[in-house]
Design a protein around this motif. Structure first.
Motif, short mmCIF file in Angstrom:
data_model
loop_
_atom_site.label_atom_id
_atom_site.label_comp_id
_atom_site.label_asym_id
_atom_site.label_seq_id
_atom_site.Cartn_x
_atom_site.Cartn_y
_atom_site.Cartn_z
N HIS A 279 0.82 -1.21 0.00
CA HIS A 279 0.00 0.00 0.00
C HIS A 279 0.86 1.27 0.00
O HIS A 279 0.49 2.26 -0.61
CB HIS A 279 -0.95 0.02 1.19
CG HIS A 279 -2.20 -0.76 0.97
ND1 HIS A 279 -2.33 -2.08 1.31
CD2 HIS A 279 -3.38 -0.41 0.42
CE1 HIS A 279 -3.53 -2.51 0.99
NE2 HIS A 279 -4.20 -1.51 0.44
N PHE A 280 2.00 1.23 0.68
CA PHE A 280 2.86 2.41 0.72
C PHE A 280 3.66 2.58 -0.57
O PHE A 280 3.95 3.69 -0.98
CB PHE A 280 3.80 2.36 1.93
CG PHE A 280 3.20 2.95 3.16
CD1 PHE A 280 3.49 4.24 3.55
CD2 PHE A 280 2.33 2.20 3.95
CE1 PHE A 280 2.92 4.79 4.69
CE2 PHE A 280 1.76 2.73 5.09
CZ PHE A 280 2.05 4.04 5.47
N ILE A 281 4.03 1.46 -1.21
CA ILE A 281 4.82 1.53 -2.45
C ILE A 281 3.93 1.82 -3.65
O ILE A 281 4.23 2.71 -4.46
CB ILE A 281 5.61 0.22 -2.66
CG1 ILE A 281 6.66 0.07 -1.55
CG2 ILE A 281 6.27 0.19 -4.02
CD1 ILE A 281 7.29 -1.31 -1.47
N LEU A 282 2.85 1.07 -3.80
CA LEU A 282 1.92 1.26 -4.92
C LEU A 282 0.67 1.95 -4.38
O LEU A 282 -0.28 1.29 -4.00
CB LEU A 282 1.57 -0.10 -5.54
CG LEU A 282 2.72 -0.97 -6.00
CD1 LEU A 282 2.22 -2.35 -6.38
CD2 LEU A 282 3.45 -0.32 -7.16
N ALA B 205 -3.21 -2.63 -11.82
CA ALA B 205 -3.10 -4.08 -12.00
C ALA B 205 -2.00 -4.65 -11.11
O ALA B 205 -2.16 -5.70 -10.48
CB ALA B 205 -2.85 -4.42 -13.46
N ALA B 206 -0.86 -3.97 -11.03
CA ALA B 206 0.24 -4.43 -10.19
C ALA B 206 -0.16 -4.44 -8.71
O ALA B 206 0.22 -5.34 -7.95
CB ALA B 206 1.46 -3.53 -10.39
N TRP B 207 -0.96 -3.45 -8.31
CA TRP B 207 -1.42 -3.35 -6.93
C TRP B 207 -2.31 -4.53 -6.58
O TRP B 207 -2.12 -5.19 -5.55
CB TRP B 207 -2.17 -2.02 -6.79
CG TRP B 207 -2.68 -1.66 -5.45
CD1 TRP B 207 -1.95 -1.28 -4.37
CD2 TRP B 207 -4.05 -1.63 -5.04
NE1 TRP B 207 -2.78 -1.00 -3.31
CE2 TRP B 207 -4.08 -1.21 -3.69
CE3 TRP B 207 -5.25 -1.90 -5.68
CZ2 TRP B 207 -5.25 -1.06 -2.99
CZ3 TRP B 207 -6.43 -1.76 -4.97
CH2 TRP B 207 -6.42 -1.34 -3.64
N TYR C 156 -12.78 -3.35 1.11
CA TYR C 156 -12.55 -1.95 0.74
C TYR C 156 -11.07 -1.63 0.52
O TYR C 156 -10.74 -0.72 -0.22
CB TYR C 156 -13.12 -1.01 1.81
CG TYR C 156 -14.62 -1.00 1.80
CD1 TYR C 156 -15.33 -0.29 0.84
CD2 TYR C 156 -15.34 -1.72 2.74
CE1 TYR C 156 -16.70 -0.29 0.81
CE2 TYR C 156 -16.72 -1.73 2.73
CZ TYR C 156 -17.40 -1.01 1.76
OH TYR C 156 -18.77 -1.02 1.73
N SER C 157 -10.18 -2.40 1.17
CA SER C 157 -8.75 -2.08 1.04
C SER C 157 -8.09 -2.78 -0.15
O SER C 157 -6.95 -2.51 -0.45
CB SER C 157 -8.01 -2.47 2.32
OG SER C 157 -7.82 -3.86 2.39
N GLY C 158 -8.81 -3.69 -0.78
CA GLY C 158 -8.23 -4.43 -1.90
C GLY C 158 -7.56 -5.73 -1.49
O GLY C 158 -6.96 -6.41 -2.30
N SER C 159 -7.66 -6.07 -0.22
CA SER C 159 -6.95 -7.24 0.32
C SER C 159 -7.81 -8.50 0.39
O SER C 159 -7.33 -9.54 0.84
CB SER C 159 -6.43 -6.93 1.72
OG SER C 159 -5.64 -5.79 1.72
N LEU C 160 -9.05 -8.43 -0.03
CA LEU C 160 -9.96 -9.56 0.14
C LEU C 160 -9.49 -10.81 -0.62
O LEU C 160 -9.52 -11.91 -0.08
CB LEU C 160 -11.38 -9.19 -0.29
CG LEU C 160 -12.46 -10.25 -0.08
CD1 LEU C 160 -12.55 -10.65 1.39
CD2 LEU C 160 -13.80 -9.75 -0.56
N GLY C 161 -9.06 -10.65 -1.84
CA GLY C 161 -8.59 -11.80 -2.62
C GLY C 161 -7.41 -12.49 -1.96
O GLY C 161 -7.38 -13.73 -1.83
N GLY C 162 -6.44 -11.72 -1.52
CA GLY C 162 -5.28 -12.29 -0.84
C GLY C 162 -5.65 -12.92 0.48
O GLY C 162 -5.10 -13.97 0.85
N LEU C 163 -6.58 -12.30 1.20
CA LEU C 163 -7.01 -12.84 2.49
C LEU C 163 -7.71 -14.19 2.30
O LEU C 163 -7.44 -15.14 3.03
CB LEU C 163 -7.95 -11.84 3.17
CG LEU C 163 -8.38 -12.16 4.58
CD1 LEU C 163 -7.20 -12.14 5.54
CD2 LEU C 163 -9.42 -11.15 5.05
N LEU C 164 -8.58 -14.29 1.30
CA LEU C 164 -9.26 -15.55 1.03
C LEU C 164 -8.29 -16.63 0.55
O LEU C 164 -8.35 -17.77 0.99
CB LEU C 164 -10.38 -15.34 0.02
CG LEU C 164 -11.56 -14.51 0.49
CD1 LEU C 164 -12.55 -14.30 -0.64
CD2 LEU C 164 -12.24 -15.16 1.68
#
Length: 148
Positions: A28-31, A36-38, A122-130
Motif C-alpha cells: 500500500h505504501f509503495i503502490l 493491476a500491479a497493486w 474496501y482495502s483491496g486485500s480480500l482476494g489475498g485474504l481468502l
C-alpha cells in the motif's frame, strides 16, 4: 510447560499476522493507487510471502508436530487485520489513527473476524485474504495427513 506452549503458539499468531499485514502495508505504501500491479501484489504476492515465511520458520526451528501452526498463523492474520488495514490506508488518506477516530478503530477491532472481512473488501486485500485462508487450511490438512 503451559507458559512455554502459550509463548510458542503466540509466536505463530504474531508470525502470521505480521508476515501478512507488513507485506500488505508495504504494498500500500509503495503502490499508492489501484492498478493491476497493486491488485496482483495484494492477491498473489502477500499469500506467497506468508507461505514462504511458514516454511522458513518451520525448517529453521526443525519442528516435528506442525498440524495446528498454520491455524495459529491464520488467527493472527484475521486478528491483526483491522490494525494492518488501518495502517495500510494512511497513504490514501485513511484517518483511523487520528485522535477522533481511534475509538472507532478500537470498536471495529473488537469484532475482528467480521471487520477484517469487511475492511479487506474496501482495502483491496480480500482476494489475498481468502487465498491465504484457503492455503493455510489446506496446509493444515496436509500436515495432519503427514503426521497421522
Amino acid at each position: 510447560m503451559v507458559m512455554i506452549k502459550l509463548k510458542f503458539y503466540s509466536f505463530f499468531v504474531l508470525l502470521g499476522g505480521l508476515s501478512y499485514w507488513l507485506t500488505d502495508i508495504a504494498i500500500h505504501f509503495i503502490l499508492k493507487s489501484a492498478s493491476a500491479a497493486w491488485i496482483i501484489s495484494l492477491t498473489v504476492v502477500v499469500p506467497i510471502v506468508v507461505l514462504l515465511t511458514y516454511f522458513y520458520v518451520r525448517k529453521k526451528l526443525d519442528l516435528k508436530y506442525t498440524v495446528s501452526l498454520p491455524l495459529f498463523m491464520l488467527v493472527g492474520i484475521w486478528f491483526l487485520g483491522p490494525l494492518g488495514m488501518g495502517i495500510g490506508a494512511i497513504p490514501t488518506g485513511g484517518t483511523f489513527f487520528e485522535s477522533l477516530n481511534l475509538k472507532m478503530l478500537l470498536s471495529v477491532w473488537a469484532v475482528f473476524p467480521l471487520s477484517t472481512w469487511v475492511m479487506s473488501a474496501y482495502s483491496g486485500s480480500l482476494g489475498g485474504l481468502l487465498l491465504t485462508t484457503i492455503m493455510l487450511f489446506i496446509l493444515t490438512i496436509i500436515e495432519g495427513i503427514k503426521s497421522a
